[in-house]
Design a protein around this motif. Structure first.
Motif, PDB file in Angstrom:
ATOM      1  N   ASP A 234      45.189  47.141  34.877  1.00 32.21           N
ATOM      2  CA  ASP A 234      46.003  48.179  35.242  1.00 32.21           C
ATOM      3  C   ASP A 234      45.239  48.953  36.200  1.00 32.21           C
ATOM      4  N   ARG A 235      43.796  49.128  35.939  1.00 38.99           N
ATOM      5  CA  ARG A 235      42.963  49.990  36.906  1.00 38.99           C
ATOM      6  C   ARG A 235      42.919  49.400  38.206  1.00 38.99           C
ATOM      7  N   ILE A 236      42.942  47.970  38.281  1.00 40.15           N
ATOM      8  CA  ILE A 236      42.785  47.348  39.572  1.00 40.15           C
ATOM      9  C   ILE A 236      44.032  47.759  40.271  1.00 40.15           C
ATOM     10  N   ILE A 237      44.947  47.162  39.564  1.00 36.31           N
ATOM     11  CA  ILE A 237      46.373  47.569  40.333  1.00 36.31           C
ATOM     12  C   ILE A 237      46.639  48.934  40.984  1.00 36.31           C
ATOM     13  N   GLN A 238      45.971  49.953  40.301  1.00 39.61           N
ATOM     14  CA  GLN A 238      46.354  51.181  40.588  1.00 39.61           C
ATOM     15  C   GLN A 238      45.324  51.516  41.795  1.00 39.61           C
ATOM     16  N   ILE A 239      44.068  51.058  41.695  1.00 40.57           N
ATOM     17  CA  ILE A 239      43.324  51.304  42.964  1.00 40.57           C
ATOM     18  C   ILE A 239      43.641  50.664  44.313  1.00 40.57           C
ATOM     19  N   LEU A 240      44.333  49.525  44.056  1.00 38.97           N
ATOM     20  CA  LEU A 240      44.673  48.512  45.047  1.00 38.97           C
ATOM     21  C   LEU A 240      45.845  49.102  45.699  1.00 38.97           C
ATOM     22  N   THR A 241      46.906  49.597  44.929  1.00 39.06           N
ATOM     23  CA  THR A 241      48.218  50.048  45.472  1.00 39.06           C
ATOM     24  C   THR A 241      47.888  51.403  45.812  1.00 39.06           C
ATOM     25  N   LYS A 242      47.510  52.369  45.060  1.00 40.08           N
ATOM     26  CA  LYS A 242      47.619  54.012  45.461  1.00 40.08           C
ATOM     27  C   LYS A 242      46.477  54.143  46.334  1.00 40.08           C
ATOM     28  N   ASP A 243      45.094  53.537  46.048  1.00 31.62           N
ATOM     29  CA  ASP A 243      43.999  53.996  47.241  1.00 31.62           C
ATOM     30  C   ASP A 243      43.918  53.065  48.397  1.00 31.62           C
ATOM     31  N   HIS A 244      44.568  51.918  48.561  1.00 34.04           N
ATOM     32  CA  HIS A 244      44.527  51.078  49.477  1.00 34.04           C
ATOM     33  C   HIS A 244      45.704  50.332  50.057  1.00 34.04           C
ATOM     34  N   GLY A 245      46.891  51.030  49.440  1.00 35.91           N
ATOM     35  CA  GLY A 245      48.231  50.624  50.191  1.00 35.91           C
ATOM     36  C   GLY A 245      48.618  49.314  49.938  1.00 35.91           C
ATOM     37  N   MET A 246      48.004  48.612  49.097  1.00 30.32           N
ATOM     38  CA  MET A 246      48.355  47.267  48.861  1.00 30.32           C
ATOM     39  C   MET A 246      49.623  47.260  48.024  1.00 30.32           C
ATOM     40  N   GLU A 247      50.429  46.125  48.179  1.00 28.12           N
ATOM     41  CA  GLU A 247      51.719  46.146  47.332  1.00 28.12           C
ATOM     42  C   GLU A 247      51.370  45.031  46.242  1.00 28.12           C
ATOM     43  N   LEU A 248      51.794  45.132  44.920  1.00 30.00           N
ATOM     44  CA  LEU A 248      51.778  44.159  43.840  1.00 30.00           C
ATOM     45  C   LEU A 248      52.854  43.082  43.975  1.00 30.00           C
ATOM     46  N   VAL A 249      52.667  41.987  44.478  1.00 32.17           N
ATOM     47  CA  VAL A 249      53.820  40.809  44.598  1.00 32.17           C
ATOM     48  C   VAL A 249      54.337  40.538  43.422  1.00 32.17           C
ATOM     49  N   CYS A 250      53.184  40.112  42.737  1.00 35.33           N
ATOM     50  CA  CYS A 250      53.681  39.311  41.247  1.00 35.33           C
ATOM     51  C   CYS A 250      52.569  39.221  40.392  1.00 35.33           C
ATOM     52  N   CYS A 251      52.920  39.432  39.072  1.00 31.83           N
ATOM     53  CA  CYS A 251      51.715  39.027  38.332  1.00 31.83           C
ATOM     54  C   CYS A 251      52.228  37.645  37.610  1.00 31.83           C
ATOM     55  N   PHE A 252      51.391  36.538  37.817  1.00 29.70           N
ATOM     56  CA  PHE A 252      51.765  35.207  37.440  1.00 29.70           C
ATOM     57  C   PHE A 252      51.378  35.008  36.008  1.00 29.70           C
ATOM     58  N   GLY A 253      51.281  36.122  35.289  1.00 34.79           N
ATOM     59  CA  GLY A 253      51.187  35.599  33.716  1.00 34.79           C
ATOM     60  C   GLY A 253      49.752  35.405  33.462  1.00 34.79           C
ATOM     61  N   SER A 254      49.391  35.075  32.199  1.00 36.97           N
ATOM     62  CA  SER A 254      48.177  35.200  31.578  1.00 36.97           C
ATOM     63  C   SER A 254      47.749  33.990  31.088  1.00 36.97           C
ATOM     64  N   THR A 255      46.547  33.613  31.360  1.00 38.58           N
ATOM     65  CA  THR A 255      45.706  32.460  30.939  1.00 38.58           C
ATOM     66  C   THR A 255      45.746  32.553  29.509  1.00 38.58           C
ATOM     67  N   SER A 256      45.398  31.548  28.865  1.00 41.66           N
ATOM     68  CA  SER A 256      45.194  31.297  27.287  1.00 41.66           C
ATOM     69  C   SER A 256      43.968  32.375  26.840  1.00 41.66           C
ATOM     70  N   TRP A 257      43.090  32.676  27.832  1.00 37.53           N
ATOM     71  CA  TRP A 257      42.087  33.810  27.289  1.00 37.53           C
ATOM     72  C   TRP A 257      42.359  35.009  27.870  1.00 37.53           C
ATOM     73  N   ASP A 258      43.670  35.240  27.992  1.00 36.77           N
ATOM     74  CA  ASP A 258      43.874  36.777  28.147  1.00 36.77           C
ATOM     75  C   ASP A 258      43.646  37.271  29.833  1.00 36.77           C
ATOM     76  N   ARG A 259      43.542  36.565  30.636  1.00 35.16           N
ATOM     77  CA  ARG A 259      43.483  37.064  32.020  1.00 35.16           C
ATOM     78  C   ARG A 259      44.764  36.923  32.882  1.00 35.16           C
ATOM     79  N   SER A 260      45.051  37.987  33.591  1.00 37.53           N
ATOM     80  CA  SER A 260      46.237  37.876  34.095  1.00 37.53           C
ATOM     81  C   SER A 260      45.962  37.489  35.880  1.00 37.53           C
TER      82      SER A 260
END
Ligand code: SAM
Length: 276
Positions: A234-260
């Motif tokens: 979430d921190r990284i989403i906030q930084i990239l979208t709010k500070d750098h104007g990127m758009e979150l297109v998609c979260c492709f789900g999580s790996t079995s070791w809990d990384r999205s």
């Protein structure tokens, strides 16, 4: 007394998600996450199965027969297993297939701070004409800028079509602190049209810092003072979208070791900032 030997699974996860191979590696010897056999513990297939087939065509619809090559950058490629698997997956190449008539022209530049890992990647790569592996500390603008410029210039481009940033954000954060992570993300945002990020969750930070401390390494002592913590995706989403104007297109789900796997799009590709 010799340093205790720990596995990559213990060093980078909280030890729950992956079975460790005992006696494998002392993480004190891998302060950048430069584990020599990383893909054995975090297999590329686990990540790739989350990426839909035909992703490349969807993101970059064909522009006609003279379409220019698409350009990808893999930051922190380790010994190249994931980079090569990504390349195959994006071009829908079967194992053992070197090229397909329908494939888009796709060029990858893959970099890692560890020269031994990069040498292995170069040696093992089945696509030497279209995938380049280079040693680079991505946090050093003086070496990074000429290298990236020279690659992009060959194709008359100023940014990459897609940048991959897989399981590296934690190592940048632990080694360079909050400002380092912010500068890293700012630079990535200015460098591409699409950005795929797989952030490590906070529990991995605790485990990595604790185990490296146990081994007598104190470089990560600022770990306790990181203001950016908690839900790192979430921190990284906030930084990239709010500070750098990127758009979150998609979260492709999580790996079995809990990384999205998070895919971002740059709204306005801009000139990369060289000071970061
Ligand atoms: C945990 S591995 C991830 C490897 C691969 N991306 C994957 O997901 O399978 C992190 C990699 O990032 C590299 N790395 C860490 N800091 C780096 C930096 N400043 N510049 C380039 N590579 C770096 C490490 O050497 C290591 O190979």
């Amino acid at each position: 007394m010799a340093a205790p030997i720990l596995s990559v699974a213990e060093a980078e996860t909280d030890g729950e998600a992956v079975t460790a191979e005992p006696g494998f590696l002392a993480p004190g010897a891998a302060p950048y996450g430069n584990f020599p056999f990383y893909s054995r513990f975090h297999p590329p297939e686990q990540r790739l199965r989350l990426l839909p087939p035909g992703l490349l065509q969807r993101l970059f619809p064909p522009e006609g027969s003279d379409a220019r090559p698409l350009l990808g950058l893999d930051v922190g490629c380790n010994s190249g297993e994931l980079s090569i698997a990504l390349y195959r997956h994006l071009l829908s190449l079967e194992e053992g297939e070197i090229c397909s008539v329908s494939a888009r022209d796709l060029r990858f530049l893959c970099c890692d701070i560890d020269p031994a890992l990069v040498d292995r990647a170069k040696k093992d790569c089945p696509f030497p004409a279209t995938m380049s592996f280079v040693t680079l500390d991505f946090m050093d603008p003086q070496t990074r800028e000429p290298l990236l410029r020279s690659f992009l210039n060959q194709f008359g481009q100023s940014v990459f079509d897609i940048v991959f940033c897989m399981s590296i954000t934690m190592w940048i954060h632990l080694n360079h602190g909050d400002n380092g992570l912010l500068a890293f993300l700012a630079h990535l945002a200015s460098l591409c049209r699409y950005l795929l990020v797989e952030p490590q969750p906070w529990k991995c930070y605790r485990a990595a810092a604790r185990r490296l401390r146990k081994l007598g390494r104190h470089n990560f002592d600022h770990f306790r003072s990181l203001a950016l913590h908690g839900d790192m995706a979430d921190r990284i989403i906030q930084i990239l979208t709010k500070d750098h104007g990127m758009e979150l297109v998609c979260c492709f789900g999580s790996t079995s070791w809990d990384r999205s796997l998070l895919l971002f799009r740059a709204n306005q590709p801009s000139e990369p900032t060289s000071s970061q």
